[in-house]
Design an enzyme around this catalytic site. Sequence first.
Site, PDB file in Angstrom:
ATOM      1  N   HIS A  40     -51.275 -23.245 -49.312  1.00  0.00           N
ATOM      2  CA  HIS A  40     -50.280 -22.400 -49.323  1.00  0.00           C
ATOM      3  C   HIS A  40     -48.655 -22.535 -48.897  1.00  0.00           C
ATOM      4  O   HIS A  40     -48.574 -23.250 -48.110  1.00  0.00           O
ATOM      5  CB  HIS A  40     -50.813 -21.596 -47.898  1.00  0.00           C
ATOM      6  CG  HIS A  40     -50.145 -20.106 -48.585  1.00  0.00           C
ATOM      7  ND1 HIS A  40     -48.925 -19.237 -48.671  1.00  0.00           N
ATOM      8  CD2 HIS A  40     -50.986 -18.238 -48.988  1.00  0.00           C
ATOM      9  CE1 HIS A  40     -48.912 -18.389 -48.752  1.00  0.00           C
ATOM     10  NE2 HIS A  40     -49.646 -18.199 -49.456  1.00  0.00           N
ATOM     11  N   ASP A  79     -58.288 -17.264 -50.554  1.00  0.00           N
ATOM     12  CA  ASP A  79     -58.672 -16.655 -51.562  1.00  0.00           C
ATOM     13  C   ASP A  79     -60.430 -17.706 -51.542  1.00  0.00           C
ATOM     14  O   ASP A  79     -60.972 -17.900 -52.408  1.00  0.00           O
ATOM     15  CB  ASP A  79     -57.847 -17.617 -52.817  1.00  0.00           C
ATOM     16  CG  ASP A  79     -57.076 -16.298 -53.549  1.00  0.00           C
ATOM     17  OD1 ASP A  79     -57.503 -15.281 -53.522  1.00  0.00           O
ATOM     18  OD2 ASP A  79     -55.901 -16.584 -54.354  1.00  0.00           O
TER      19      ASP A  79
HETATM   20  N1  ACO Z   1     -56.003 -29.314 -52.789  1.00  0.00           N
HETATM   21  C1  ACO Z   1     -55.565 -30.815 -52.108  1.00  0.00           C
HETATM   22  N2  ACO Z   1     -54.011 -31.138 -52.103  1.00  0.00           N
HETATM   23  C2  ACO Z   1     -52.838 -30.028 -52.049  1.00  0.00           C
HETATM   24  C3  ACO Z   1     -53.754 -28.445 -52.187  1.00  0.00           C
HETATM   25  C4  ACO Z   1     -55.595 -28.100 -52.538  1.00  0.00           C
HETATM   26  N3  ACO Z   1     -55.399 -27.474 -52.506  1.00  0.00           N
HETATM   27  N4  ACO Z   1     -52.758 -27.789 -52.215  1.00  0.00           N
HETATM   28  C5  ACO Z   1     -51.926 -28.852 -51.659  1.00  0.00           C
HETATM   29  N5  ACO Z   1     -52.368 -30.367 -51.949  1.00  0.00           N
HETATM   30  C6  ACO Z   1     -51.434 -31.502 -52.347  1.00  0.00           C
HETATM   31  C7  ACO Z   1     -50.737 -31.808 -53.155  1.00  0.00           C
HETATM   32  O1  ACO Z   1     -51.335 -32.252 -53.936  1.00  0.00           O
HETATM   33  C8  ACO Z   1     -49.027 -32.499 -52.664  1.00  0.00           C
HETATM   34  O2  ACO Z   1     -49.766 -33.610 -52.380  1.00  0.00           O
HETATM   35  P1  ACO Z   1     -48.559 -34.561 -53.042  1.00  0.00           P
HETATM   36  O3  ACO Z   1     -47.154 -34.571 -51.706  1.00  0.00           O
HETATM   37  O4  ACO Z   1     -49.555 -36.203 -52.099  1.00  0.00           O
HETATM   38  O5  ACO Z   1     -48.307 -34.424 -53.706  1.00  0.00           O
HETATM   39  C9  ACO Z   1     -48.602 -31.515 -51.180  1.00  0.00           C
HETATM   40  O6  ACO Z   1     -50.155 -31.128 -50.762  1.00  0.00           O
HETATM   41  C10 ACO Z   1     -47.042 -30.597 -51.850  1.00  0.00           C
HETATM   42  O7  ACO Z   1     -48.666 -29.662 -52.698  1.00  0.00           O
HETATM   43  P2  ACO Z   1     -47.314 -28.623 -53.575  1.00  0.00           P
HETATM   44  O8  ACO Z   1     -47.899 -28.097 -54.742  1.00  0.00           O
HETATM   45  O9  ACO Z   1     -45.595 -29.233 -53.998  1.00  0.00           O
HETATM   46  O10 ACO Z   1     -47.499 -27.626 -52.392  1.00  0.00           O
HETATM   47  P3  ACO Z   1     -47.138 -26.017 -52.622  1.00  0.00           P
HETATM   48  O11 ACO Z   1     -46.439 -24.943 -51.356  1.00  0.00           O
HETATM   49  O12 ACO Z   1     -46.338 -26.039 -53.965  1.00  0.00           O
HETATM   50  O13 ACO Z   1     -48.637 -25.314 -52.825  1.00  0.00           O
HETATM   51  C11 ACO Z   1     -50.231 -24.157 -54.002  1.00  0.00           C
HETATM   52  C12 ACO Z   1     -49.685 -24.143 -52.879  1.00  0.00           C
HETATM   53  C13 ACO Z   1     -49.704 -23.878 -55.214  1.00  0.00           C
HETATM   54  C14 ACO Z   1     -51.033 -22.686 -53.357  1.00  0.00           C
HETATM   55  C15 ACO Z   1     -51.297 -25.331 -53.745  1.00  0.00           C
HETATM   56  O14 ACO Z   1     -51.514 -25.693 -52.153  1.00  0.00           O
HETATM   57  C16 ACO Z   1     -52.686 -25.227 -54.149  1.00  0.00           C
HETATM   58  O15 ACO Z   1     -52.403 -25.543 -56.175  1.00  0.00           O
HETATM   59  N6  ACO Z   1     -53.839 -24.771 -54.076  1.00  0.00           N
HETATM   60  C17 ACO Z   1     -55.023 -24.531 -55.032  1.00  0.00           C
HETATM   61  C18 ACO Z   1     -54.697 -23.126 -55.188  1.00  0.00           C
HETATM   62  C19 ACO Z   1     -54.581 -22.512 -54.392  1.00  0.00           C
HETATM   63  O16 ACO Z   1     -55.349 -22.138 -53.517  1.00  0.00           O
HETATM   64  N7  ACO Z   1     -53.827 -21.130 -54.673  1.00  0.00           N
HETATM   65  C20 ACO Z   1     -53.542 -20.285 -53.956  1.00  0.00           C
HETATM   66  C21 ACO Z   1     -52.825 -19.635 -52.835  1.00  0.00           C
HETATM   67  S1  ACO Z   1     -53.157 -18.216 -52.066  1.00  0.00           S
HETATM   68  C22 ACO Z   1     -52.819 -17.118 -52.570  1.00  0.00           C
HETATM   69  O17 ACO Z   1     -51.934 -17.192 -54.073  1.00  0.00           O
HETATM   70  C23 ACO Z   1     -53.653 -16.170 -52.684  1.00  0.00           C
END
Ligand code: ACO
Length: 384
Positions: A263, A320
């Site tokens: 998140h 989710d």
């Molecule tokens: N699984 C594996 N790795 C992850 C995940 C995940 N679910 N989420 C983040 N990471 C990792 C990324 O790969 C990244 O790694 P790196 O630094 O080695 O490149 C690091 O964590 C940071 O990720 P970002 O995308 O920069 O973080 P952000 O703050 O943008 O992430 C997000 C938020 C988009 C929700 C992300 O956690 C994600 O893609 N999760 C999966 C989708 C999801 O569940 N979305 C629902 C969110 S809650 C809602 O909207 C109700």
Amino acid sequence: MPDDAPDIRRGLEGVYVAQSAICKVDGVEGRLYYRGYAIEELAANSSFEEVCYLLLYGKLPQRAELTQFNEALVKERELPEDIIYLIKALTGKERAIDVMRTTISALPAYDSETYDSSAEANLRKSIRLISKIASIIAATGRFSKGEGYTTPNPQLGHAANFLYMLNGTEPEAEDAKLLNKMLILHAEHSSNASTFSTMVAGSTLADLYAAVVAGISALKGPLHGGADEQALAMMRAIGSAENTGRYIDDALSGKQRIMGFGHRVYKTYDPRARIIKSDLEALQNSADAEVKNLTSIALAAEKIMVERLGKTRNIWPNVDFFSGPIYTALGIPPELFTPLFAASRMPGWCAHMLEYWRDNRLFRPMEQYTGAVGLKYVPMDQRE
Ligand code: ACO
């Protein structure tokens, strides 16, 4: 800061865009408040209708106020006949979330107040949207199963009526209660991508329908509301609790994201996920073999992910992740998960618009131009 080196916050991370008294998300402590009330208290004691009132009007209703509000919601459940035809025509041709977005876009044709921008009219439109979006989703669910439209039941509360309109039979009280809780947990979450999109569209003084359609468009993506459907698809792909560890390790070593985890704001366990985890645990005893299996996979995945990414990288389960087995237990098909998220979030989107329009300012951020300038126009026949 010189013009050629602006402070660019990718994804607007950490940027404040407005002041709001609607919702506080404490991403460090893992706390969530709607209008000052802790989400745990609302989930345990409130109805979705009452939470809608709270979000829209800024206070908990008196008994008579809630009765009046409930009556207004019930009155708006019916869909115009054309809208029912439209849903029927589109169902099966495009995804349920797209059917819903298109249908919400069509509602202004049946609302004489669409372009009345007074606060009173916008409140009435909010009530219409909260009520009708649930009927639209239920109708989509009916038509996708080849069944007929179910007329709303005015005797039932919002959650129970949704299940009734979707499944054609009155739900068990326990099921309606569980859906009511899910709706509350998803009702609001400050300026997330969909709420912000709603506000951006609304800040141009577009009407409320146009604003929430922008919100729905932003919600559908898998990085936001679309994650719930993807999380369930992953659980199905895993197949059994025993396979979970291997599946997750393979996915993580292939740099895949595990949907339903992580998140932008919560760097700890999402309080909404914590609340529904206990409901999920209860489903371990479900008589439905599919629900039981999905539940055991979800619980196994949660445990593994907390060890692999939670404790080390602050990537925790979000709301989710646990929705899939719960919605499956309620007879809600996966293609309706994200539409249902939109139905839950509708009061949050509307509340934000009502608040923002009181002191509106057009959203218009900047971007740093990195292209060329002053190029000489080359006529078509002289281009290489
Ligand atoms: N699984 C594996 N790795 C992850 C995940 C995940 N679910 N989420 C983040 N990471 C990792 C990324 O790969 C990244 O790694 P790196 O630094 O080695 O490149 C690091 O964590 C940071 O990720 P970002 O995308 O920069 O973080 P952000 O703050 O943008 O992430 C997000 C938020 C988009 C929700 C992300 O956690 C994600 O893609 N999760 C999966 C989708 C999801 O569940 N979305 C629902 C969110 S809650 C809602 O909207 C109700």
